[in-house]
Design a protein around this motif. Structure first.
Motif, PDB file in Angstrom:
ATOM      1  N   TRP A  52       0.830  -1.197   0.000  1.00 38.42           N
ATOM      2  CA  TRP A  52       0.000   0.000   0.000  1.00 38.42           C
ATOM      3  C   TRP A  52       0.868   1.253   0.000  1.00 38.42           C
ATOM      4  CZ3 TRP A  52       0.365  -3.451   4.003  1.00 38.42           C
ATOM      5  CH2 TRP A  52       0.831  -2.988   5.239  1.00 38.42           C
ATOM      6  N   SER A  78      -3.919   3.874  -1.648  1.00 44.75           N
ATOM      7  CA  SER A  78      -4.016   2.796  -2.626  1.00 44.75           C
ATOM      8  C   SER A  78      -3.432   1.517  -2.042  1.00 44.75           C
ATOM      9  CB  SER A  78      -3.254   3.157  -3.909  1.00 44.75           C
ATOM     10  OG  SER A  78      -3.769   4.338  -4.485  1.00 44.75           O
ATOM     11  N   ALA A  85      -2.930  -2.973  -2.873  1.00 44.14           N
ATOM     12  CA  ALA A  85      -3.072  -4.141  -3.742  1.00 44.14           C
ATOM     13  C   ALA A  85      -2.806  -5.387  -2.919  1.00 44.14           C
ATOM     14  CB  ALA A  85      -2.110  -4.056  -4.916  1.00 44.14           C
ATOM     15  N   GLU A 103      -7.134  -4.701  -6.296  1.00 43.43           N
ATOM     16  CA  GLU A 103      -6.668  -3.343  -6.009  1.00 43.43           C
ATOM     17  C   GLU A 103      -7.815  -2.488  -5.516  1.00 43.43           C
ATOM     18  OE1 GLU A 103      -3.551  -2.161  -9.334  1.00 43.43           O
ATOM     19  OE2 GLU A 103      -5.174  -3.338 -10.212  1.00 43.43           O
ATOM     20  N   ASN A 138      -4.677   2.436  -9.348  1.00 36.88           N
ATOM     21  CA  ASN A 138      -4.437   1.003  -9.463  1.00 36.88           C
ATOM     22  C   ASN A 138      -2.955   0.738  -9.183  1.00 36.88           C
ATOM     23  OD1 ASN A 138      -7.130   0.449 -10.178  1.00 36.88           O
ATOM     24  ND2 ASN A 138      -6.705   0.910 -12.329  1.00 36.88           N
ATOM     25  N   TRP A 163      -1.146  -1.880  -8.215  1.00 35.69           N
ATOM     26  CA  TRP A 163      -0.429  -3.021  -8.784  1.00 35.69           C
ATOM     27  C   TRP A 163      -0.153  -2.813 -10.275  1.00 35.69           C
ATOM     28  CZ3 TRP A 163       1.958  -6.460  -5.888  1.00 35.69           C
ATOM     29  CH2 TRP A 163       2.549  -7.563  -6.519  1.00 35.69           C
TER      30      TRP A 163
END
Length: 369
Positions: free
Chosen positions: A299, A304, A306, A316, A321, A323
């Motif tokens: 993170w 954000s 993943a 995600e 996004n 990843w």
């Protein structure tokens, strides 16, 4: 009942074994630095540390004394300060300390500024090698610098220990022949460049690798990265700063396939590229019986996150996004032949700081604070 003399004798024996280990693996090759590691008592600089559960392991606690003594003389980092439950200062792994000190390439009479006083142990090694008057060490919190000053005195050394924002250095004693940064930087503070003597350099963890950065003008510098990784806590500039970002809620979306394998998150060369291109990441791993990653959560400070699962799918959540960003850099990494840090350099001017791959005008990434 053991006495202080007994402790010092036992510590000296364990210290000699640690030094021999560092010599045997090639991390300690300079006789002057070997003498420093043999003579400076690490146990006086780290009277306690915290284990992975947050439990205090102390030399003055009969229940933890042996664990403390063994750990202090092992080749491992020690968390030595916590703020609101998070680790905010540590004593670095002796092998990386030896690597950094040898990479400084010091000579008698040189003046060194250390950014990140920690326990004082590294400053004690520097003072042993160069003399107290040639060493300044700085840290942001009096909760760190006060004990560091006392512990340095216990080792017989009295370099200047100051409390302040390490990003501003300590101009009162400038210029410095060497500036050693023992915390991770996202960018190189301009004040440190200005405080270098002619021909001097900064040695600092920039991202997840060490960079040797030389001043080329009043506000310009350039440098190259050394092989291998260097994982340090971030530079703290005030109360609460430098603490890990709390993990956001895990994604609930349906997973999608990814071509980035779990093994990649343990690849130091790939992780170095990520530390430059997608900075500020925090990781958690799932490990198999051989301690190899089978999955991971990652993170960023913007929220954000993943989640890479053992079946090779990823989910995600958050404002970007995450990843997908990692996948793009993985493609860059593979396309460039899986470069290690030694293939990168850094260029610094008044307007920007840029890490480049292979050549200064090659592919690059702008650094952001």
């Amino acid at each position: 009942m053991s006495t202080e003399t007994d402790l010092d004798q036992e510590a000296a024996q364990l210290r000699a074994k640690l030094v021999q280990t560092l010599v045997d693996v090639g991390d300690l090759t300079d006789p002057a630095w070997r003498d420093a590691f043999e003579k400076v008592p690490r146990h006086k600089c780290a009277p306690y540390f915290y284990d992975h559960t947050g439990r205090k392991i102390a030399g003055d606690d009969p229940e933890t004394r042996e664990q403390w003594l063994t750990a202090v003389h092992g080749n491992r980092p020690l968390v030595t300060h916590r703020t609101d439950g998070s680790a905010t200062s540590s004593s670095s792994q002796p092998s990386i300390m030896a690597t950094m000190l040898e990479a400084l390439r010091v000579a008698d009479g040189m003046r060194v500024l250390e950014v990140g006083a920690g326990t004082g142990y590294n400053a004690a090694l520097l003072a042993h090698r160069l003399g107290d008057d040639n060493v300044v060490t700085i840290d942001v919190s009096p909760d760190i610098t006060g004990p560091a000053r006392e512990r340095l005195a216990a080792t017989g050394h009295h370099p200047l220990v100051v409390t302040g924002d390490g990003a501003f250095g300590w101009p009162d004693k400038a210029p410095y022949d060497r500036i050693l940064v023992t915390c991770q930087l996202s960018t190189v503070p301009p004040a440190l460049v200005r405080q270098l003597a002619e021909g001097g350099f900064i040695l600092a963890p920039l991202g997840n690798a060490l960079a040797r950065i030389r001043r080329t003008g009043e506000r310009t510098a350039e440098g190259a990265f050394l092989p291998g990784g260097a994982f340090f806590m971030p530079l703290r500039r005030g109360a609460g700063d430098g603490q890990p970002t709390r993990r956001p809620a895990l994604p609930e979306a349906v997973g999608r396939p990814t071509h980035v394998p779990a093994a990649a998150v343990a690849n130091n060369d790939y992780r170095f590229l990520l530390s430059i291109a997608v900075p500020g990441l925090t990781w958690q791993y799932d490990l198999d019986d051989e301690r190899k990653p089978t999955g991971a959560r990652v993170w960023a400070p913007d929220g954000s996150i993943a989640d890479l699962k053992a079946d090779g799918t990823v989910t995600e959540a958050g404002p970007r996004n995450l990843w997908s960003c990692l996948e793009a850099e993985y493609d860059t990494f593979l396309g460039a032949g899986e470069p290690g840090p030694e293939r990168y350099g850094v260029a610094i001017n008044e307007d920007a700081q840029r890490v480049w791959l292979d050549t200064p005008d090659g592919q690059g990434w702008n650094l952001t604070p």
